[in-house]
Design an enzyme around this catalytic site. Structure first.
Site, short mmCIF file in Angstrom:
data_model
loop_
_atom_site.label_atom_id
_atom_site.label_comp_id
_atom_site.label_asym_id
_atom_site.label_seq_id
_atom_site.Cartn_x
_atom_site.Cartn_y
_atom_site.Cartn_z
N ARG A 143 0.83 -1.22 0.00
CA ARG A 143 0.00 0.00 0.00
C ARG A 143 0.86 1.27 0.00
O ARG A 143 0.43 2.30 -0.52
CB ARG A 143 -0.94 0.00 1.20
CG ARG A 143 -2.15 -0.87 0.98
CD ARG A 143 -3.08 -0.87 2.15
NE ARG A 143 -4.39 -1.40 1.76
CZ ARG A 143 -5.32 -1.76 2.62
NH1 ARG A 143 -5.10 -1.67 3.92
NH2 ARG A 143 -6.49 -2.21 2.19
N GLY A 195 -7.56 -7.31 0.45
CA GLY A 195 -6.36 -7.26 1.27
C GLY A 195 -5.63 -8.59 1.34
O GLY A 195 -4.44 -8.68 1.07
C1 3PG Z 1 -8.59 -1.62 4.79
O1 3PG Z 1 -7.65 -2.13 5.40
O2 3PG Z 1 -9.41 -2.29 4.12
C2 3PG Z 1 -8.71 -0.14 4.78
O3 3PG Z 1 -7.55 0.47 5.21
C3 3PG Z 1 -9.91 0.30 5.58
O4 3PG Z 1 -9.75 -0.04 6.92
P1 3PG Z 1 -11.02 -0.17 7.86
O5 3PG Z 1 -11.78 -1.40 7.42
O6 3PG Z 1 -10.52 -0.26 9.27
O7 3PG Z 1 -11.87 1.07 7.65
#
Ligand code: 3PG
Length: 400
Positions: free
Chosen positions: A34, A358
């Protein structure tokens, strides 16, 4: 709106919302994908002579200062990647942030401390967020939204700030939107969607939205056991969401009605349980319709790996979200590897391939697949899923 719409940025203070929510082991960043993805925007702004003020969140500190969730490791890594020092302000908009911004020269980069240390950032009440966003906005002349991973959230630093300053999407957000739209709006066919990950309940929206768009739906990961059960098979002690069984049965029927090919594993790698404590890693391959009552499925088996790989290679557009098994343990990583290899081979044959989410993005990097083996590796977890669900994303809407 994109960077070009902001005009000449020389000498301007450009507030950039990035997504630096990276996995950490203590203070060690275990996947800096990222941070790397934010470099094109940062470099472009520096070249234009802007003062680049970065803001980001790390984890979910719930409005409190949690030292373990400081962005210090990110400032350090970003500095290494850019080859310049990136000072970290001790707060997001307070005295230190103001002083550090006031001391910037053109081309300098400053990172503000974790925006989620402020309770207003994630407040559901827009009237709580608005005055807070104004304090952040006071640090900049224009706002660039480049944290694609947070565009599905309406939070102070990515959503409300856009109302206070001239605002535009950064290069990463632009690239993500282009790639994901290309796949969902007008895909070259066959269009194959590969879904995995532990829970089917996380993927309901995606399945519903893609059941009349994709030609083929390939399912693995923990979520597949709810599909296998819906087909009448026993799944042993594997992950099962009983409350989703009726929905999944409905998807199987709709897929058939719409002519969407539903590809499920034919064999499964099982274990006596989830390997931890006294439970050993003792993998065994069984047919998908004959999982023993006392065994837990943790990956797709070798026949399914070949089947999934071949279905992926026989596609012109592929979107993949979610690992096929517990890839963190080598004995259960082959399914995820086979799917990643399928995308690499499809890309080489001219297909357009997207790794979304992710976990799947971390998986391809940690399993050693080359980034350029895929057409696009999304930086969004929830954001790319919501995009694939066809939902309106507040962080994008506000830039229109
Ligand atoms: C993620 O890791 O998907 C983003 O950074 C958003 O994070 P969050 O789900 O804590 O809002």
């Amino acid at each position: 709106k994109t960077l070009k719409d902001l005009g000449d940025l020389k000498g301007k203070r450009v507030l950039v919302r990035a997504d630096f929510n990276v996995p950490l082991d203590g203070t060690t960043i275990t996947d800096d994908g990222r941070i790397k993805a934010a470099l094109p925007t940062i470099k472009t702004l520096r070249e234009e002579g802007a003062k680049v003020i970065l803001m980001a969140h790390l984890g979910r500190p719930k409005g409190k200062v949690v030292p373990e969730l400081s962005l210090a490791p990110v400032a350090k890594r970003l500095g290494e990647l850019l080859g310049v020092e990136v000072p970290l302000a001790a707060d997001t908009y307070g005295e230190d942030a103001q002083a550090k911004v006031a001391a910037m020269n053109d081309g300098d980069v400053v990172l503000l401390e974790n925006v989620r240390f402020n309770p207003e950032e994630t407040s559901k009440d827009p009237e709580v967020r608005a005055p807070y966003a104004k304090k952040i906005a006071a640090l900049g002349d224009v706002f660039v939204s480049d944290g694609f991973g947070v565009v599905h959230r309406a939070q102070g630093s990515n959503y409300d700030v856009a109302a206070d300053l001239p605002a535009a999407a950064g290069l990463l957000v632009e690239k993500e939107v282009k790639a994901l739209s290309k796949a969902t709006e007008n895909p070259e066919r066959p269009f194959t969607v590969v879904l995995g990950g532990s829970k089917v309940s996380d993927k309901l929206g995606v399945i519903e939205n893609l059941l009349d768009k994709a030609n083929r739906l390939v399912i693995g990961g923990g979520m597949v056991f709810t599909f296998l059960k819906a087909k009448g098979y026993e799944v042993g002690t594997s992950l099962l969401e009983e409350d989703q069984l009726d929905k999944v049965k409905g998807y199987i029927e709709t897929a058939e009605k719409n002519g969407v090919e539903l590809v499920l594993p034919t064999d499964i790698v099982v274990n006596p349980g989830f390997p931890a404590g006294d439970t050993p890693v003792a993998p065994e391959v069984v047919p998908a319709d004959a999982i023993p009552a006392d065994k837990m499925g943790l990956d797709i088996g070798p026949d399914s790996q070949k089947l999934f790989h071949d279905k992926i290679v026989d596609s012109k557009t592929v979107v993949w979200n979610g690992p096929m098994g517990v890839f963190e343990i080598a004995a259960f990583a082959d399914g995820t590897k086979a799917v990643a290899q399928g995308l690499v081979d499809a890309t080489a044959a001219g297909a357009f391939t997207i790794v979304g989410g992710g976990d799947s993005a971390s998986a391809v990097r940690n399993l050693g697949f080359p980034e350029d083996g895929f057409s696009h590796i999304s930086t969004g977890g929830g954001a790319s899923l919501e995009f694939l669900e066809g939902k309106e994303l507040p962080g994008l809407k506000v830039l229109e």
